[in-house]
Design a protein around this motif. Structure first.
Motif, short mmCIF file in Angstrom:
data_model
loop_
_atom_site.label_atom_id
_atom_site.label_comp_id
_atom_site.label_asym_id
_atom_site.label_seq_id
_atom_site.Cartn_x
_atom_site.Cartn_y
_atom_site.Cartn_z
N VAL A 125 12.63 -13.34 -8.71
CA VAL A 125 13.01 -13.44 -10.14
C VAL A 125 11.84 -13.98 -10.96
O VAL A 125 11.52 -13.45 -12.04
CB VAL A 125 14.24 -14.35 -10.30
N LEU A 126 11.17 -15.00 -10.45
CA LEU A 126 10.02 -15.57 -11.17
C LEU A 126 8.84 -14.61 -11.18
O LEU A 126 8.14 -14.49 -12.19
CB LEU A 126 9.61 -16.90 -10.53
N LEU A 127 8.59 -13.93 -10.07
CA LEU A 127 7.48 -12.98 -10.02
C LEU A 127 7.71 -11.83 -11.01
O LEU A 127 6.77 -11.39 -11.69
CB LEU A 127 7.33 -12.43 -8.61
N ARG A 128 8.94 -11.34 -11.08
CA ARG A 128 9.24 -10.26 -12.02
C ARG A 128 9.07 -10.71 -13.47
O ARG A 128 8.71 -9.91 -14.34
CB ARG A 128 10.67 -9.78 -11.81
N ALA A 129 9.34 -11.99 -13.72
CA ALA A 129 9.25 -12.51 -15.09
C ALA A 129 7.81 -12.75 -15.52
O ALA A 129 7.53 -12.90 -16.71
CB ALA A 129 10.04 -13.81 -15.20
N SER A 130 6.88 -12.80 -14.56
CA SER A 130 5.48 -13.04 -14.89
C SER A 130 4.86 -11.80 -15.53
O SER A 130 5.21 -10.67 -15.20
CB SER A 130 4.70 -13.39 -13.62
N ALA A 131 3.91 -12.02 -16.41
CA ALA A 131 3.22 -10.89 -17.04
C ALA A 131 2.37 -10.13 -16.04
O ALA A 131 2.05 -8.96 -16.25
CB ALA A 131 2.35 -11.39 -18.18
N ALA A 132 1.98 -10.79 -14.95
CA ALA A 132 1.13 -10.14 -13.93
C ALA A 132 1.50 -10.65 -12.55
O ALA A 132 0.65 -11.15 -11.81
CB ALA A 132 -0.34 -10.39 -14.23
N GLY A 133 2.77 -10.55 -12.20
CA GLY A 133 3.24 -11.06 -10.92
C GLY A 133 2.59 -10.34 -9.74
O GLY A 133 2.45 -9.12 -9.76
N ALA A 134 2.18 -11.10 -8.74
CA ALA A 134 1.47 -10.51 -7.60
C ALA A 134 1.82 -11.23 -6.31
O ALA A 134 2.10 -12.43 -6.30
CB ALA A 134 -0.04 -10.55 -7.84
N VAL A 135 1.76 -10.47 -5.21
CA VAL A 135 1.97 -11.01 -3.86
C VAL A 135 0.75 -10.64 -3.02
O VAL A 135 0.35 -9.47 -2.99
CB VAL A 135 3.24 -10.43 -3.22
N LEU A 136 0.16 -11.64 -2.37
CA LEU A 136 -0.94 -11.40 -1.44
C LEU A 136 -0.50 -11.81 -0.05
O LEU A 136 -0.31 -13.00 0.23
CB LEU A 136 -2.18 -12.21 -1.86
N ASN A 137 -0.30 -10.82 0.81
CA ASN A 137 0.08 -11.08 2.19
C ASN A 137 -1.16 -10.94 3.08
O ASN A 137 -1.83 -9.90 3.06
CB ASN A 137 1.15 -10.08 2.65
N ILE A 138 -1.47 -11.99 3.84
CA ILE A 138 -2.65 -11.96 4.69
C ILE A 138 -2.33 -11.16 5.96
O ILE A 138 -1.43 -11.49 6.72
CB ILE A 138 -3.12 -13.38 5.04
N SER A 139 -3.09 -10.10 6.17
CA SER A 139 -2.89 -9.21 7.29
C SER A 139 -3.96 -9.47 8.35
O SER A 139 -4.55 -10.55 8.42
CB SER A 139 -2.95 -7.75 6.81
N SER A 140 -4.22 -8.49 9.18
CA SER A 140 -5.17 -8.64 10.28
C SER A 140 -5.57 -7.27 10.79
O SER A 140 -4.79 -6.31 10.72
CB SER A 140 -4.53 -9.44 11.42
N ASP A 141 -6.77 -7.18 11.32
CA ASP A 141 -7.20 -5.96 11.99
C ASP A 141 -6.31 -5.66 13.20
O ASP A 141 -6.15 -4.51 13.60
CB ASP A 141 -8.66 -6.11 12.43
N ALA A 142 -5.73 -6.71 13.77
CA ALA A 142 -4.84 -6.54 14.92
C ALA A 142 -3.56 -5.80 14.56
O ALA A 142 -2.82 -5.37 15.44
CB ALA A 142 -4.50 -7.90 15.52
N ALA A 143 -3.30 -5.63 13.26
CA ALA A 143 -2.13 -4.86 12.84
C ALA A 143 -2.34 -3.37 13.05
O ALA A 143 -1.37 -2.61 13.14
CB ALA A 143 -1.84 -5.13 11.36
N VAL A 144 -3.59 -2.94 13.15
CA VAL A 144 -3.88 -1.50 13.23
C VAL A 144 -4.73 -1.11 14.44
O VAL A 144 -4.92 0.08 14.71
CB VAL A 144 -4.57 -1.01 11.93
N VAL A 145 -5.27 -2.10 15.17
CA VAL A 145 -6.12 -1.82 16.34
C VAL A 145 -5.51 -2.52 17.55
O VAL A 145 -5.18 -3.71 17.49
CB VAL A 145 -7.56 -2.33 16.12
N PRO A 146 -5.35 -1.82 18.69
CA PRO A 146 -4.70 -2.41 19.87
C PRO A 146 -5.65 -3.26 20.71
O PRO A 146 -6.12 -2.84 21.77
CB PRO A 146 -4.21 -1.19 20.64
N TYR A 147 -5.92 -4.48 20.28
CA TYR A 147 -6.76 -5.39 21.05
C TYR A 147 -5.95 -6.02 22.18
O TYR A 147 -4.83 -6.50 21.97
CB TYR A 147 -7.28 -6.52 20.16
#
Length: 246
Positions: A125-147
């Motif tokens: 609700v708060l993010l939608r109310a922001s003029a520039a609401g944003a979400v940054l989720n920290i990912s990893s190379d391990a999400a796409v490469v089978p180490y």
């Protein structure tokens, strides 16, 4: 004044991102499990940058903690950026899937996947109310490469990537970024592979300003890497740093 929630903010990349945001004048709500270390970070940023910083110690896998974080953001005036950085490996040091403990896998999914989703739901609700609401989720190379040995952790990050891409479709009014910071000289990396030499890896303080180019440039929703963001800024003929965050 813009307000951000940053999880896993007592050390590593979370602390570095909090410092960069504070230096840009953002008010902050910081989360981490260790209350003493988190309090020190918050007090230091308030003194150094003159911004408001609220430290809320707890575990992002707990609904009550997530509610407290969003309530603190509301008290500062709203929520413009949610940084889901907190994470666990599932086993320290990492092990092959054949030896992966069930309890560690469960904790990794609760912290790395359910925690970020729960925070998005709580703060939407708060993010939608922001003029520039944003979400940054920290990912990893391990999400796409089978180490080898990174299967459990990588599975959680793959889930976060897909979840982020769906959120971007469902919430077109928000910017949703899922970003791989690359390997860094952090305590988590040392715990994952104790025998590895980390001396040549960048510090989180070097990576954080690169990731925040997403914010500065208002880049569209999508998956990014610190290596790619650095290369986009590098002069022709230079070599941009990079690596893999596993």
């Amino acid at each position: 004044m813009s307000v951000a929630i940053v999880t896993g903010a007592s050390r590593g990349l979370g602390r570095a991102l909090a410092g960069e945001l504070a230096g840009r004048g953002w008010d902050l709500v910081l989360s981490a499990r260790g209350g003493a270390a988190l309090g020190e970070v918050a007090a230091g940023l308030e003194r150094a940058e003159g911004v408001r910083v609220v430290a809320v110690a707890g575990d992002v896998s707990a609904a009550a903690h997530r509610a407290a974080l969003v309530a603190a953001a509301r008290g500062l005036g709203g929520l413009d950026l949610l940084v889901n950085n907190a994470g666990v490996l599932g086993a320290e040091p990492l092990v092959p899937l054949a030896a992966q403990p069930e309890a560690g896998l469960r904790e990794a999914f609760e912290v790395n996947v359910l925690g970020p989703l729960g925070l998005v739901q709580e703060g939407l609700v708060l993010l939608r109310a922001s003029a520039a609401g944003a979400v940054l989720n920290i990912s990893s190379d391990a999400a796409v490469v089978p180490y080898a040995t990174w299967g459990a952790y990588g599975a959680t990050k793959a889930a976060v990537d897909l979840m982020s891409s769906v959120l971007a479709v469902e919430e077109p009014g928000l910017r949703v970024w899922w970003a791989d910071p690359g390997s860094m000289r952090t305590r988590m990396m040392a715990a994952a592979e104790p025998g590895e030499d980390l001396a040549g890896l960048p510090a989180p303080e070097e990576v954080a300003p690169v990731l925040l180019r997403l914010l500065e440039r208002g880049l569209p929703s999508g998956r990014y890497t610190a290596e790619g963001l650095a290369a986009a800024q590098a002069p022709a003929g230079s070599s941009a740093g990079g690596g893999t965050e596993r």
